[in-house]
Enzyme design. Structure first.
Site, PDB file in Angstrom:
ATOM      1  N   HIS A  72       0.859  -1.292  -0.109  1.00 22.16           N
ATOM      2  CA  HIS A  72       0.133   0.059   0.209  1.00 22.16           C
ATOM      3  C   HIS A  72       0.946   1.430  -0.139  1.00 22.16           C
ATOM      4  CE1 HIS A  72      -2.821  -2.852   1.142  1.00 22.16           C
ATOM      5  NE2 HIS A  72      -3.878  -2.286   0.856  1.00 22.16           N
ATOM      6  N   ASP A  97       8.975  -6.114   2.266  1.00 17.48           N
ATOM      7  CA  ASP A  97       9.184  -5.428   3.729  1.00 17.48           C
ATOM      8  C   ASP A  97      10.562  -4.908   3.523  1.00 17.48           C
ATOM      9  OD1 ASP A  97       7.353  -5.140   5.994  1.00 17.48           O
ATOM     10  OD2 ASP A  97       9.344  -5.586   6.771  1.00 17.48           O
ATOM     11  N   SER A  98      10.708  -3.625   4.150  1.00 19.27           N
ATOM     12  CA  SER A  98      11.982  -3.036   3.914  1.00 19.27           C
ATOM     13  C   SER A  98      12.366  -2.040   4.960  1.00 19.27           C
ATOM     14  CB  SER A  98      12.209  -2.367   2.592  1.00 19.27           C
ATOM     15  OG  SER A  98      10.993  -1.845   2.524  1.00 19.27           O
ATOM     16  N   LYS A 149      18.947   4.833  -8.551  1.00 19.73           N
ATOM     17  CA  LYS A 149      18.754   4.467  -7.617  1.00 19.73           C
ATOM     18  C   LYS A 149      18.502   2.705  -7.784  1.00 19.73           C
ATOM     19  CE  LYS A 149      15.478   3.803  -3.641  1.00 19.73           C
ATOM     20  NZ  LYS A 149      14.480   4.335  -3.020  1.00 19.73           N
TER      21      LYS A 149
HETATM   22  P1  ITT Z   1       3.597  -1.697   2.646  1.00 18.44           P
HETATM   23  O1  ITT Z   1       3.647  -2.908   3.986  1.00 18.44           O
HETATM   24  O2  ITT Z   1       1.996  -1.627   2.372  1.00 18.44           O
HETATM   25  O3  ITT Z   1       4.262  -2.553   1.484  1.00 18.44           O
HETATM   26  P2  ITT Z   1       4.969   0.157   4.441  1.00 18.44           P
HETATM   27  O4  ITT Z   1       5.335   1.590   3.938  1.00 18.44           O
HETATM   28  O5  ITT Z   1       4.224  -0.095   5.525  1.00 18.44           O
HETATM   29  O6  ITT Z   1       3.852  -0.301   2.929  1.00 18.44           O
HETATM   30  P3  ITT Z   1       7.120  -1.441   5.418  1.00 18.44           P
HETATM   31  O7  ITT Z   1       6.603  -1.817   6.501  1.00 18.44           O
HETATM   32  O8  ITT Z   1       8.068  -2.510   4.789  1.00 18.44           O
HETATM   33  O9  ITT Z   1       6.327  -0.770   4.187  1.00 18.44           O
HETATM   34  O10 ITT Z   1       8.115  -0.182   6.009  1.00 18.44           O
HETATM   35  C1  ITT Z   1       8.967   0.178   5.053  1.00 18.44           C
HETATM   36  C2  ITT Z   1       9.484   1.646   5.289  1.00 18.44           C
HETATM   37  O11 ITT Z   1      10.984   1.704   5.143  1.00 18.44           O
HETATM   38  C3  ITT Z   1       8.952   2.689   4.221  1.00 18.44           C
HETATM   39  O12 ITT Z   1       7.522   3.339   4.698  1.00 18.44           O
HETATM   40  C4  ITT Z   1       9.969   3.610   3.964  1.00 18.44           C
HETATM   41  O13 ITT Z   1       9.675   4.619   5.122  1.00 18.44           O
HETATM   42  C5  ITT Z   1      11.159   3.014   4.451  1.00 18.44           C
HETATM   43  N1  ITT Z   1      11.894   2.485   3.223  1.00 18.44           N
HETATM   44  C6  ITT Z   1      11.787   1.290   2.567  1.00 18.44           C
HETATM   45  N2  ITT Z   1      12.397   1.176   1.608  1.00 18.44           N
HETATM   46  C7  ITT Z   1      12.991   2.568   1.318  1.00 18.44           C
HETATM   47  C8  ITT Z   1      13.647   3.144   0.066  1.00 18.44           C
HETATM   48  O14 ITT Z   1      13.927   2.538  -0.846  1.00 18.44           O
HETATM   49  N3  ITT Z   1      13.865   4.392   0.313  1.00 18.44           N
HETATM   50  C9  ITT Z   1      13.430   5.333   1.325  1.00 18.44           C
HETATM   51  N4  ITT Z   1      12.727   4.544   2.582  1.00 18.44           N
HETATM   52  C10 ITT Z   1      12.633   3.202   2.495  1.00 18.44           C
END
Ligand code: ITT
Length: 198
Positions: A15, A75-76, A179
């Site tokens: 999302h 998840d990141s 990137k």
């Molecule tokens: P979904 O679970 O719906 O995919 P989310 O934003 O809640 O969306 P996560 O729980 O994986 O996803 O949170 C990952 C957060 O980490 C995300 O909101 C960003 O703030 C940060 N993040 C992840 N990848 C990133 C990137 O490439 N560049 C900058 N911030 C990143």
């Protein structure tokens, strides 16, 4: 042997519009018909796992079961060794209910204070799940350092404070192609493609 993606529709179980944009671009060469989780009315699941990989698998499994289609979840987050790995799997939560990453980046800076160790890395766990519950999982990371003040308005999330190793531009200052050449998401994606798409 990893199970291969059979072609056709793939649900993008996220999302987060920033992620959806990046994964859409990474998938573009593979002729996959991408279906957004939001478009299927899939709810945003609670992330109860204790690792990136667990949360990615949880999100992918739920989306695959609900849609009866293969689903890809990401998840990141940003890990800062001097903060004991925070914000880590809580990276999204640090943005608060308004998903305000200006605030989240200021919080990282506040907690670091005068700490000299500015190292950080991004982690991306990808999970490709099938409706029968099978999951293939991949992970990628990218090392860098944190800068103050934030630089650039490209990308999303914590990109403006992240200076990848060997670069003079933050992720927030880089066009998407730059990137994608070095990011944690692209690294995990290369592994996914090699195992399930090639
Ligand atoms: P979904 O679970 O719906 O995919 P989310 O934003 O809640 O969306 P996560 O729980 O994986 O996803 O949170 C990952 C957060 O980490 C995300 O909101 C960003 O703030 C940060 N993040 C992840 N990848 C990133 C990137 O490439 N560049 C900058 N911030 C990143």
């Amino acid at each position: 042997m990893a199970r291969r993606f059979p072609g056709g529709k793939l649900v993008l179980a996220t999302h987060n519009p920033g992620k959806a944009r990046e994964i859409g671009a990474l998938l573009a060469p593979f002729g996959v018909e991408v279906v957004a989780a939001g478009a299927l009315g899939l709810p945003e699941p609670e992330e109860t796992g204790s690792t990136f990989a667990e949360n990615a698998a949880l999100k992918a499994r739920l989306a695959a079961a609900a849609s009866a289609l293969p689903a890809l979840a990401d998840d990141s987050g940003l890990a800062v060794p001097a903060l004991g790995g925070d914000p880590g799997i809580h990276s999204a939560r640090w943005g608060g209910p308004d998903k305000d990453f200006g605030r989240a980046m200021a919080e990282v800076e506040r907690r670091l204070g005068v700490t000299a160790d500015r190292r950080a890395y991004f982690v991306c766990a990808l999970a490709l799940a099938w409706p029968d519950g099978h999951v293939e999982a991949f992970e990628g990371t990218v090392d860098g350092t944190l800068v103050v003040p934030p630089r650039g308005a490209l990308g999303f999330g914590y990109d403006p404070i992240f200076l990848p190793a060997g670069s003079t531009l933050t992720f927030g200052e880089m066009p998407p192609e730059a990137k994608h050449a070095i990011s944690h998401r692209a690294a995990a994606f290369r592994r996914l493609v090699a195992a399930c798409f090639a």
